[in-house]
Design a protein around this motif. Structure first.
Motif, mmCIF file in Angstrom:
data_model
loop_
_atom_site.group_PDB
_atom_site.id
_atom_site.type_symbol
_atom_site.label_atom_id
_atom_site.label_comp_id
_atom_site.label_asym_id
_atom_site.label_seq_id
_atom_site.Cartn_x
_atom_site.Cartn_y
_atom_site.Cartn_z
ATOM 1 N N ILE A 126 84.322 62.234 29.159
ATOM 2 C CA ILE A 126 83.014 62.304 29.802
ATOM 3 C C ILE A 126 82.157 61.094 29.429
ATOM 4 O O ILE A 126 81.367 60.597 30.236
ATOM 5 C CB ILE A 126 82.323 63.630 29.451
ATOM 6 N N GLY A 127 82.351 60.573 28.230
ATOM 7 C CA GLY A 127 81.605 59.397 27.803
ATOM 8 C C GLY A 127 81.951 58.134 28.563
ATOM 9 O O GLY A 127 81.237 57.121 28.467
ATOM 10 N N THR A 185 93.414 66.781 30.974
ATOM 11 C CA THR A 185 93.750 65.896 29.868
ATOM 12 C C THR A 185 93.129 66.335 28.557
ATOM 13 O O THR A 185 92.093 67.004 28.535
ATOM 14 C CB THR A 185 93.265 64.465 30.213
ATOM 15 N N MET A 186 93.764 65.916 27.464
ATOM 16 C CA MET A 186 93.202 66.056 26.126
ATOM 17 C C MET A 186 92.927 64.687 25.518
ATOM 18 O O MET A 186 92.754 64.558 24.310
ATOM 19 C CB MET A 186 94.177 66.829 25.227
ATOM 20 N N THR A 187 92.874 63.669 26.352
ATOM 21 C CA THR A 187 92.751 62.308 25.843
ATOM 22 C C THR A 187 91.433 62.082 25.116
ATOM 23 O O THR A 187 90.425 62.734 25.390
ATOM 24 C CB THR A 187 92.888 61.287 26.991
ATOM 25 N N ASP A 188 91.464 61.131 24.175
ATOM 26 C CA ASP A 188 90.244 60.755 23.479
ATOM 27 C C ASP A 188 89.591 59.576 24.191
ATOM 28 O O ASP A 188 90.128 59.020 25.159
ATOM 29 C CB ASP A 188 90.522 60.416 22.008
ATOM 30 N N PRO A 207 82.263 66.692 25.398
ATOM 31 C CA PRO A 207 81.786 65.572 24.578
ATOM 32 C C PRO A 207 81.096 66.025 23.292
ATOM 33 O O PRO A 207 80.480 67.089 23.242
ATOM 34 C CB PRO A 207 80.792 64.865 25.504
ATOM 35 N N HIS A 208 81.234 65.199 22.279
ATOM 36 C CA HIS A 208 80.529 65.368 21.013
ATOM 37 C C HIS A 208 79.789 64.063 20.768
ATOM 38 O O HIS A 208 80.224 62.998 21.220
ATOM 39 C CB HIS A 208 81.533 65.654 19.891
ATOM 40 N N HIS A 209 78.669 64.144 20.066
ATOM 41 C CA HIS A 209 77.872 62.926 19.902
ATOM 42 C C HIS A 209 78.585 61.845 19.102
ATOM 43 O O HIS A 209 78.192 60.665 19.157
ATOM 44 C CB HIS A 209 76.509 63.244 19.272
ATOM 45 N N ARG A 210 79.650 62.197 18.368
ATOM 46 C CA ARG A 210 80.443 61.172 17.691
ATOM 47 C C ARG A 210 81.814 60.999 18.322
ATOM 48 O O ARG A 210 82.607 60.183 17.857
ATOM 49 C CB ARG A 210 80.581 61.520 16.195
ATOM 50 N N ASP A 211 82.093 61.768 19.333
ATOM 51 C CA ASP A 211 83.377 61.667 20.035
ATOM 52 C C ASP A 211 83.128 61.948 21.511
ATOM 53 O O ASP A 211 83.207 63.084 21.969
ATOM 54 C CB ASP A 211 84.380 62.660 19.452
#
Length: 441
Positions: free
Chosen positions: A256-257, A220-223, A248-252
């Motif tokens: 995984i989040g 997936t490429m889901t947000d 994961p990015h700390h603002r996105d």
């Protein structure tokens, strides 16, 4: 005639704990765990199995596995004849017997993205079983074809589809691809799809309620926000965390989040598969995910059919996979093509990388695995009423014996250090005996 088996002189692993010097009883007729009999005088036959201080745990459950011992779970197609299907079934039976030796007593045969005719032919073979002489199927894991091209991995893009509600009724498209509602109800356990693919979000309630399958986010490429919508619609799992998804990015936080998001109740946080082979995911990231939510972590092998085969190049449909040890890549690329590390080795890896105990590691592919697919009253626990599927472990986490519905099978999980010590001792003893004989002569 009443008959039971008593496992004694052993320690039990269950619920992430070690229960020392605890016996366990099995009804030989139902092949299920029972309470300790109140009156042994009423028992006609008692079989005693002395485990000599070793550990008894539930049989391992592998919920994502693409193939074993040369058998590709997706390897039937339009051109497959009745004779081909007959041979495939025999191959399947033999492979499932062999895989039992690794300590896995039940699995979800995983079918990667394919055309509808493949699902029609292979899925009935993976109907849930309860057998005493081979690894059981818990129903297939359908990984695709409702997935994102940008995260295709080694899946063939020509098979990919969507269920765009402006063109087709999403559930009609799902049933068309997978061969009808009966095929899903009887033969499937998990469906992995990307929630951003048109129609998939709308399909999640249908998948979980009408077909009784688990819906998992994957490839997936889901947000993050779309992932939350998927959970609210009934998603309860993430397929092979980190792999085939944005990092994961700390603002996105992305997918995984979702494993410990504060926007979802603890009960509704999704289970997540984790390939703990040291190839798919760096050990530090394994540790990060496990420590984030150990109650929802499920170790999986994501094994390819090359597991158990020698190193070399192997044809897979129109692609070539190169096997080097536990590493599998598409030829001349850096694209991973599944794994070939056994589940007990993944358990030992997790123990080392996350500095946890054997009971805690075993929980990820017994208790957690069973709960993730709703089978905790039948599999994955040492509770009364559960099947007599067990592994016997030494204190280093190596499988020494396997029991399938009470029947014993030899383990293929070899502790090479111990084997080396034994061979060395044999060699030394032989040398010492020869020296003594020479001295006498």
């Amino acid at each position: 005639m009443s008959s039971i088996t008593k496992f004694t002189n052993c320690h039990l692993i269950d619920n992430g704990k070690l229960y020392q010097n605890t016996d366990l009883y099995v009804d030989n007729k139902t092949q299920k765990i029972i309470h300790k009999p109140l009156n042994f005088n009423n028992i006609d036959n008692i079989k005693i199995i002395d485990l000599k201080g070793e550990i008894l745990a539930p049989g391992f459950i592998d919920i994502q596995n693409n193939g074993i011992y040369g058998l590709n779970f997706s390897n039937l197609n339009t051109n497959s004849t009745d004779e081909d299907i007959k041979e495939f079934k025999l191959f399947y039976k033999d492979a499932m017997k062999k895989y039992l030796s690794t300590g896995v007593t039940s699995l979800c045969p995983t079918v990667t993205s394919n055309f509808s005719d493949v699902y029609l032919k292979v899925l009935p073979i993976y109907k849930r079983s309860r057998l005493n002489n081979q690894c059981d199927s818990l129903g297939a894991h359908l990984e695709g074809p409702f997935i994102n091209k940008q995260k295709k991995g080694c899946h063939p893009v020509e098979t990919f589809v969507d269920a765009n509600p402006t063109i087709v009724k999403p559930e009609d498209k799902l049933l068309e691809i997978y061969g009808g509602e009966k095929n899903l109800l009887e033969n499937v356990c998990i469906i992995t799809a990307a929630p951003e693919i048109p129609g998939v979000l709308e399909l999640i309630p249908f998948i979980t309620q009408n077909t009784n399958c688990v819906y998992a986010i994957g490839h997936t490429m889901t947000d993050y926000n779309t992932g939350l919508k998927a959970i609210n619609n009934g998603c309860t799992m993430i397929t092979h965390l980190y792999n085939a998804m944005p990092q994961p990015h700390h603002r996105d936080a992305g997918v995984i989040g979702l494993i410990n998001t504060p926007n979802v109740s603890e009960k509704n946080l999704p289970y997540f598969g984790l390939i703990c082979d040291g190839v798919h995911v760096n050990p530090s990231m394994i540790n990060l995910a496990y420590k984030s939510n150990p109650e929802k972590c499920v170790l999986v092998t994501d094994a390819m059919h090359l597991i158990g085969l020698p190193d070399g190049s192997y044809k897979w449909d129109d692609q070539i996979i190169v096997k080097t040890g536990d590493k599998l890549y598409l030829k001349d690329t850096t694209t991973l093509a599944g794994a070939s590390t056994t589940l007990p080795q993944c358990i030992r890896n997790l123990m080392k990388w996350s500095n946890i105990t054997l009971p805690e590691a075993v929980k990820t592919c017994t208790n957690n695995a069973a709960k993730s697919i709703g089978l905790e009253k039948e599999k994955g626990f040492l509770n009364v009423g559960c099947d007599a599927d067990f592994v016997v472990l030494d204190h280093n986490g190596y499988v020494t014996r396997v029991f399938k519905l009470g029947n014993e099978f030899k383990s293929s999980d070899i502790n090479e250090d111990i084997e080396y010590q034994i061979e060395t001792e044999k060699s030394n003893n032989k040398h010492n005996n020869s020296s003594r004989i020479s001295a006498v002569l």
